[in-house]
Design an enzyme around this catalytic site. Structure first.
Site, PDB file in Angstrom:
ATOM      1  N   GLN A 281      -7.377   0.088   3.804  1.00 56.83           N
ATOM      2  CA  GLN A 281      -9.256   0.099   5.159  1.00 56.83           C
ATOM      3  C   GLN A 281      -9.876  -0.444   3.919  1.00 56.83           C
ATOM      4  O   GLN A 281     -10.977  -1.264   5.146  1.00 56.83           O
ATOM      5  CB  GLN A 281      -8.463   0.236   6.168  1.00 56.83           C
ATOM      6  CG  GLN A 281      -7.347   0.764   6.367  1.00 56.83           C
ATOM      7  CD  GLN A 281      -6.332  -0.991   7.539  1.00 56.83           C
ATOM      8  OE1 GLN A 281      -7.273  -1.210   7.818  1.00 56.83           O
ATOM      9  NE2 GLN A 281      -5.716  -0.633   8.295  1.00 56.83           N
TER      10      GLN A 281
ATOM     11  N   GLY B 199       1.107  -1.260  -0.146  1.00 60.98           N
ATOM     12  CA  GLY B 199      -0.359   0.077  -0.484  1.00 60.98           C
ATOM     13  C   GLY B 199       1.235   1.548  -0.151  1.00 60.98           C
ATOM     14  O   GLY B 199       0.512   2.362  -0.896  1.00 60.98           O
TER      15      GLY B 199
ATOM     16  N   CYS C 210       4.066   3.791  22.422  1.00 55.44           N
ATOM     17  CA  CYS C 210       5.092   2.900  23.240  1.00 55.44           C
ATOM     18  C   CYS C 210       5.360   1.831  23.104  1.00 55.44           C
ATOM     19  O   CYS C 210       6.398   1.190  22.366  1.00 55.44           O
ATOM     20  CB  CYS C 210       4.336   3.281  24.315  1.00 55.44           C
ATOM     21  SG  CYS C 210       5.443   4.119  25.418  1.00 55.44           S
TER      22      CYS C 210
ATOM     23  N   THR D 124       9.980  -6.962 -12.191  1.00 56.56           N
ATOM     24  CA  THR D 124       9.337  -8.647 -12.167  1.00 56.56           C
ATOM     25  C   THR D 124       8.053  -8.652 -11.341  1.00 56.56           C
ATOM     26  O   THR D 124       8.909  -8.588 -10.252  1.00 56.56           O
ATOM     27  CB  THR D 124      10.296  -9.985 -11.826  1.00 56.56           C
ATOM     28  OG1 THR D 124      11.894  -9.130 -12.750  1.00 56.56           O
ATOM     29  CG2 THR D 124      10.276 -11.144 -12.050  1.00 56.56           C
TER      30      THR D 124
END
Lengths: 386, 284
Positions: A178, A71, A324, A236
């Site tokens: 999404q 993506g 985190c 390719t």
């Protein structure tokens, strides 16, 4: 240990049928699709079939598809092509809540001298459309707006945006990574110029994506090399994965109804029960316009990584909107753009379901999560009952 | 996933000594909700200055909880003189090491311990002044300078791992680098820009100036039978008029610069200058 995987917006399990179709590409169908001999032709044939199948999920023409590696590559290709084909224009319009594949790219282009408008969202994650339209000018080379947000599942009114942008004659791209496979997508209905999709979000393997490029859209390749993909993307073809993507698109179409009924119900049950059982918790995003599989829930006064790791002890795999876990230290830019307060932004968990999830699994999460939240809150200096 | 040691996982999943010590006589609080981690450490120290009990409350990630838990285990039964020598590295070592991106969790433990002991000793906890360098996490040049010196940090990445400074938007990287360079050369870091608190609107600025003059300036002058009045605020020029004893005081110009202007710069904006109204007409 039991595994309950509800992190399908991060990546999905490869469907068994998909893998089955891919396997011959590693053993028998090994020719280079560009080769003149019969092994090449064999590969060319499966490539053609895959292209047709991917086109079907978008209601596009097969020759409007360019296979890419992911993506992110599709997004980079789209935006950079638009800029290269409009050398006189210096302005990009996007949103504050894009995936890093677009957001970081636009920030990097800003450093190269491009002007970028990052359109804000409201507390429900809805785009400020007036600001978006007001920002359009003759200098705008491209507008890139995600179809559905990866963290909250919020779906933007992409048809309306596309129409308004096209009225101004400006190129329009959507990151639909999404959306494709979860909600119906029809390029004959919405006037996109370009649309990005990714294989591993819809039960195809990682390492394959596609860019839809509407016929006659002026284009400049990102990866320059051989004549593959009609000269639009050198390299390719990743044949096995492309074949997998083709089959995965076919399956996603077949399961679209299930995704929007049964999976949606499971998601609704999960978020309703959790927020009812757990005080000081709330759902983020536009609940009326949302992907059927996604929910983002904030639990105040505790931190996301700790929640995730404790859930992991029960075999539950989800992800956090906090940073985190991801290497950055700031909480999610999406939640911050929505103005989710710090008390909650650090303690936000995203559950993203898929067609493999069962009601038993959802019940299991509803049973296991509340004690985890309580345990962490008991430790938190900010938590006070009531 | 982070590469946590078994000991970190153990202290995270089975934290020791959570909660608050009853009748604590040393409390240390560090961090904030905005920063994403915070720790409140409470100690009960006996008359022989031995830490009899230690408990923690932590908001934060797994390694923040584990570091806090480890800290309470380490200090229990220790003399406070010995405890005050504990470094963040000692905490990390106790846990078998922390991922480098999580070193700040052990630094938070060390800081809380330092504050709790200061609190017990009745020492005033020094309010860290200095210029905020990292606005995302509210870290000042004083904090960074100290960390660079103590832990011999040489890169921005190390400073971020240690203090989180620079881990947000990244706009402060140049300044962090300048501090590292200055410390490396053994010279004092000279801030390039004066401290600028969050941008105020004009209205907020004027209100704040009024408040500071009302609460922090006038009471002092009135003690010496003087007084002062705010006449006008023109961009960053604050125009005042001395009253009472101040009006005829030969030292009023010194008061103006050293006291009034300094106070307004400290509490409102470094860009302010204070002038005395020369023309009575201005008052109208």
């Amino acid at each position: 240990m039991k595994t309950v995987y509800v992190d399908n917006n991060a990546t999905t399990k490869v469907d068994g049928d998909v893998l089955k179709e891919m396997m011959p590409c590693f053993t028998d169908i090994y020719g280079n699709p560009s080769s003149m001999h019969h092994k090449g032709a064999e590969s060319g044939d499966v490539l053609k079939l895959a292209r047709k199948r991917v086109a079907s999920i978008l209601n596009a023409q097969p020759d409007e598809l360019i296979f890419t590696s992911c993506g992110s590559e599709s997004n980079n290709t789209a935006i950079r092509s638009a800029l290269r084909m409009n050398p006189g224009k210096n302005h990009i319009v996007t949103t504050m809540v894009e995936h890093p594949a677009v957001k970081t790219l636009c920030e990097s282009l800003e450093k190269e001298g491009y002007q970028t408008t990052f359109v804000p969202v409201d507390s429900k994650g809805r785009l400020d459309l007036d600001k978006l339209y007001a920002s359009l000018s003759d200098d705008t080379a491209i507008v890139s707006v995600m179809w559905a947000n990866n963290e909250t599942g919020t779906i933007f009114p992409i048809r309306e945006i596309a129409k308004k942008v096209k009225e101004r004659g400006i190129l329009f791209h959507t990151d639909a990574v999404q959306a494709v496979g979860k909600i119906p997508v029809d390029v004959t209905d919405i006037p996109f110029d370009m649309l990005s999709l990714s294989g591993h979000k819809l039960h195809a393997p990682k390492g394959v994506g596609a860019l839809y490029l509407r016929n006659k859209t002026r284009f400049s390749p990102f990866l320059i090399g051989g004549h593959q993909e009609h000269g639009k993307r050198g390299g390719t073809e990743n044949l096995a994965s492309i074949v997998g993507l083709g089959r995965a698109c076919e399956l996603a179409l077949a399961h679209m109804n299930d995704e929007n009924t049964r999976v949606k119900k499971l998601r609704d049950k999960l978020e309703t029960r959790l927020t009812a059982k757990i005080p000081k918790s709330f759902i983020n995003g536009d609940q009326e316009h949302r992907l059927p599989n996604t929910t983002s829930i904030s639990f105040e006064f505790i931190e996301g990584e700790a929640i995730l790791l404790m859930m992991n002890e029960d075999g539950i795999c989800a992800s956090s909107g906090s940073a985190c876990t991801s290497g950055s230290l700031e909480p999610s830019h999406v939640l911050r753009a929505m103005g989710v307060p710090f008390t909650a932004a650090h303690g936000t968990i995203r559950f993203s379901l898929c067609r493999y999830n069962t009601e038993d699994e959802v019940d299991y999460i509803i049973e296991k999560l509340p004690p985890v939240i309580q345990k962490l809150r008991d430790m938190s200096p900010f938590w006070k009952e009531n | 996933m982070w590469d946590y040691t078994e000991k970190v996982k153990d202290h995270f999943l089975n934290p020791r000594n959570t909660g608050k010590v009853e009748q604590a006589n040393g409390t240390g609080e560090v961090g904030s909700l905005a920063c994403g981690d915070a720790l409140t450490l409470t100690l009960k120290i006996n008359s022989d200055q031995i830490i009899e009990d230690a408990k923690f409350q932590t908001f934060g990630c797994a390694s923040a909880i584990a570091s806090s838990s480890a800290l309470t285990e380490m200090v229990m039964g220790m003399h406070i003189d010995e405890a005050s020598k504990i470094t963040n590295e000692d905490i990390a070592d106790y846990l078998g090491g922390l991922p480098k991106e999580k070193i700040h969790c052990s630094v938070m433990g060390r800081d809380a311990l330092e504050r709790a002991i200061s609190d017990y000793r009745g020492e005033k906890i020094e309010v860290v002044t200095g210029n905020v360098i990292c606005h995302c996490f509210g870290v000042t040049d004083v904090d960074i300078e100290r960390a660079v010196k103590e832990a011999k940090l040489t890169t921005i990445e190390e400073v971020t791992d240690y203090l989180k400074a620079g881990g947000g938007c990244g706009n402060c990287h140049e300044e962090i680098e300048a501090i590292i360079r200055a410390v490396g050369q053994g010279v004092d870091y000279e801030p390039k820009k004066p401290a600028v608190p969050a941008k105020l609107t004009n209205m907020q600025k004027i209100k704040l100036i009024e408040k500071v003059i009302e609460e922090d300036v006038r009471p002092g002058l009135q003690k010496d039978h003087g007084d002062m009045e705010l006449i006008d605020v023109d961009a960053n020029r604050v125009i005042v008029k001395f009253r009472g004893a101040c009006a005829s005081c030969s030292k009023s110009q010194i008061t103006l610069k050293n006291h009034v202007e300094a106070k307004l710069r400290e509490l409102v904006s470094m860009e302010l200058t204070v002038e005395e109204a020369v023309d009575e007409n201005r008052i109208c």
